[in-house]
Design an enzyme around this catalytic site. Structure first.
Site, mmCIF file in Angstrom:
data_model
loop_
_atom_site.group_PDB
_atom_site.id
_atom_site.type_symbol
_atom_site.label_atom_id
_atom_site.label_comp_id
_atom_site.label_asym_id
_atom_site.label_seq_id
_atom_site.Cartn_x
_atom_site.Cartn_y
_atom_site.Cartn_z
ATOM 1 N N ASP A 9 0.856 -1.190 0.000
ATOM 2 C CA ASP A 9 0.000 0.000 0.000
ATOM 3 C C ASP A 9 0.891 1.238 0.000
ATOM 4 O O ASP A 9 1.083 1.889 1.021
ATOM 5 C CB ASP A 9 -0.919 -0.015 1.229
ATOM 6 N N ARG A 180 -23.433 8.014 3.028
ATOM 7 C CA ARG A 180 -24.182 9.073 3.724
ATOM 8 C C ARG A 180 -25.684 8.924 3.551
ATOM 9 O O ARG A 180 -26.462 9.611 4.209
ATOM 10 C CB ARG A 180 -23.726 10.454 3.237
ATOM 11 N N ASP A 188 -34.736 4.134 -5.094
ATOM 12 C CA ASP A 188 -33.633 3.219 -4.772
ATOM 13 C C ASP A 188 -34.175 1.885 -4.268
ATOM 14 O O ASP A 188 -33.672 0.815 -4.618
ATOM 15 C CB ASP A 188 -32.734 3.807 -3.672
ATOM 16 N N ASP A 352 -31.184 14.227 -9.379
ATOM 17 C CA ASP A 352 -30.597 15.423 -8.798
ATOM 18 C C ASP A 352 -29.057 15.326 -8.852
ATOM 19 O O ASP A 352 -28.482 14.564 -8.099
ATOM 20 C CB ASP A 352 -31.088 15.635 -7.365
ATOM 21 N N GLU A 547 -21.319 4.391 -6.099
ATOM 22 C CA GLU A 547 -22.659 4.862 -6.469
ATOM 23 C C GLU A 547 -22.836 5.009 -7.976
ATOM 24 O O GLU A 547 -23.898 4.717 -8.510
ATOM 25 C CB GLU A 547 -22.893 6.221 -5.784
#
Length: 610
Positions: A9, A180, A188, A352, A547
């Protein structure tokens, strides 16, 4: 874990991705049988890190991790984790057990846990008042009978969660999008439900329908989401599809549940959509229309900086002075009021934000909402004609029949063709009722009639040709075309529901639309493009399932307003993102087996599709 991170990493983000510097050494593991195993690619190393994170969570001193799990084929791994882990991590309840997780997040803005309960939900009021006795930090607010825009404005500084159904002293569970978005969202939930049904989570999908019906019964609508500031706002209508698909999937049919849910669906159709501001009598069609006063409180500070700045300049004030005066009511601005009606309406549409709807949303008979309501009418015609041949008594006491909704669907189809169909461009477009003309914005929503089954064969052929020409991209369907996005953008802000981005609900609906009319090859191609993009990004970026995606570049690295939920985690993503998870499971269920083998082998889509 630390040894692995120190070696691989290199950017210190607690993930092993393709962006880390190439390691100078192989990673050696000693098996329980004494064999040496060498791991030398990013995917296997990141899988090992994920498995160690899961093992660490178990709090056991040691745990056996199989090599097959580390080297698990990528599509199989993503689908398995959605099925066995992600849905559970995204499940919430609003009750004693689940309240801390949902009512104590950053959206509450203060130190109170606050729950708003409908005044006529006697079970809910009793439950939460009793819960309050043992929780001094819990504020239980009983909503008034009449929920006005003024009332909603008055509680903006006291945000809270809106109660959902309590059954047998427990909250009925539901799935949230993730990150969030820690509440139950309108559209959804339907798409998440598709994934839940495929993964045989029947009770959870049914519970989400029950929570939708609760919202219609007690809040008068299916909410944008169950937060206090969404009380005046609904979302795209999918209840009829949700009811029908849950009932079809039920191992044991519950006819009483079907009757009750369908009656409430009819109530929503009548009261939310076919009367009031969402119905436009001049066309006989529908629009989104969200009431509310002032600036939408859920937006981030500075989101409307440019818009408010324009009004402030005209008034000879600084933006800060104008905004403060507008908020406290000393400055009146009908123009800004109207802008925020459009903005709330845009949010009610689920899109939106998009340049398609910016400062015009409430003036549009949109293709999407009318297609969805046509599907309502056809679903209700089917349900009543199949299961309630003698009619079904609605919540208003009226008996409804299949023939009633057949006539409604027939009329809507005719009106949509008259107002929304463009013979020149062979496509549906939104209709501006104020300007009395069709728009020309090319968006994925223009093709919802394929999903709704509204088109005849000739129309479907024309629409499919336009769709594949205008919105096909490397990673799936675009939310809007590049040409329309550039034409209507008034500044350089990248609207997240526009080019170059693609979204799960659009993909799922358009796949189904293509399959409805026998365009299987086109559907499989677009399913593969979407799943390949998700799989490739998960392989390269430590299992990331976010998302949204930039479908032009085929990347989760999206540069748009609001960022990209689901990309911020350490070691392992534990929930993906609700409708992204569903789109993956749905896509996997559609693809022929040979495509899935190619997906596991990470074969790029372009050569496959030639």
């Amino acid at each position: 874990m630390q040894d692995l991170l120190i070696g691989y990493d290199t950017d210190g983000d607690k993930r092993i991705t393709k962006d880390d510097a190439p390691p100078n050494k192989d990673y050696f593991l000693q098996s329980t049988e004494g064999h040496t195993v060498i791991l030398r690619n990013t995917y296997y190393l990141s899988n090992l890190l994920q498995e160690l994170a899961i093992a660490h969570d178990s709090l056991q001193p040691s745990l056996v991790i199989s090599l097959s799990r580390i080297q698990e084929p990528p599509a199989e791994r993503i689908s398995r984790r959605i099925r066995t882990q992600f849905w559970d991590d995204l499940t919430r309840t609003i009750d004693a057990k689940g309240l801390d997780r949902i009512a104590g997040d950053e959206k509450m803005h203060d130190n109170q846990q606050r729950v708003y309960v409908p005044h006529n939900d006697t079970i809910g009021v009793t439950y939460f008042k009793n819960l309050q006795k043992d929780r001094p930090n819990l504020d239980v607010v009983v909503l008034p009978k009449d929920i006005t825009t003024e009332y909603v404005l008055s509680i903006n500084d006291k945000p809270g969660i809106l109660a959902l159904k309590i059954d047998h002293n427990k909250g009925v569970p539901f799935v949230v999008p993730g990150g969030r978005f820690n509440e139950m969202y309108g559209w959804d939930s339907y798409f998440e439900g598709i994934g839940l049904l495929l993964d045989e989570r029947y009770d959870l999908a049914k519970g989400m329908v029950d929570n939708f019906c609760y919202q219609v019964k007690y809040y008068g609508k299916i909410l944008n989401a169950n937060r206090s500031y969404y009380l005046t706002r609904t979302q795209p209508p999918f209840l009829s599809s949700f009811i029908r698909e849950v009932y079809d999937a039920m191992p044991e049919k519950d006819s009483e549940w079907l009757a009750e849910s369908t009656a409430i669906c009819i109530q929503e159709y009548n009261t939310v959509w076919m009367q009031g501001k969402r119905y436009t009598p001049e066309t006989g069609l529908n629009r989104y229309y969200a009431d509310g006063i002032g600036i939408p409180p859920e937006t981030e500070p500075g989101h409307f900086k440019e818009v408010i700045g324009e009004f402030a300049q005209k008034a000879g004030l600084s933006a800060a002075e104008f905004e403060a005066g507008y908020k406290n009511g000393t400055i009146k601005s009908p123009g800004l009021d109207r802008y925020f009606v459009h903005d709330r309406t845009l949010r009610e549409s689920g899109h939106d934000t998009s340049w398609r709807l910016d400062d015009v949303a409430a003036d549009l008979n949109c293709v999407d909402v009318n297609s969805l309501l046509y599907k309502y009418e056809k679903d209700l015609e089917y349900i009543l004609g199949t299961y309630f041949k003698n009619g079904l008594k609605g919540t208003d006491g009226r008996t409804y029949t299949a023939g009633y909704f057949a006539e409604k669907a027939k009329l809507r189809k005719e009106l949509m063709h008259h107002y929304l169909w463009d013979d020149t461009r062979n496509c549906y477009f939104d209709y501006n009722i104020k300007e009395k003309k069709r728009t020309d914005f090319m968006a994925a929503t223009n093709f919802y009639p394929l999903w709704a089954g509204l088109c005849d064969k000739d129309e479907a052929k024309k629409l499919t040709a336009v769709l594949m020409h205008e919105l096909k991209a490397k990673g799936g369907f675009l939310a809007s075309s590049e040409e329309s996005t550039k034409k209507y953008a008034t500044n350089n802000v990248q609207r997240q529901w526009d080019y170059p981005n693609g979204w799960a609900p659009h993909q799922m609906m358009l796949w189904k639309g293509l399959l409805n009319y026998g365009y299987n090859d086109e559907a499989y191609e677009m399913v593969y493009r979407w799943l390949y993009m998700i799989t490739r990004n998960a392989v390269d970026y430590n299992g990331t399932i976010p998302e949204k995606y930039d479908v032009v570049s085929g990347s989760h690295k999206v540069y748009a307003e609001y960022g990209n939920v689901g990309t911020d985690f350490a070691y392992i993503t534990r929930s993906g993102f609700g409708w992204m998870n569903a789109s993956y499971q749905y896509g996997m269920s559609l693809l022929p087996e040979d495509f899935i083998k190619r997906l596991d082998a990470l074969e790029e889509p372009s050569p496959i599709m030639e």
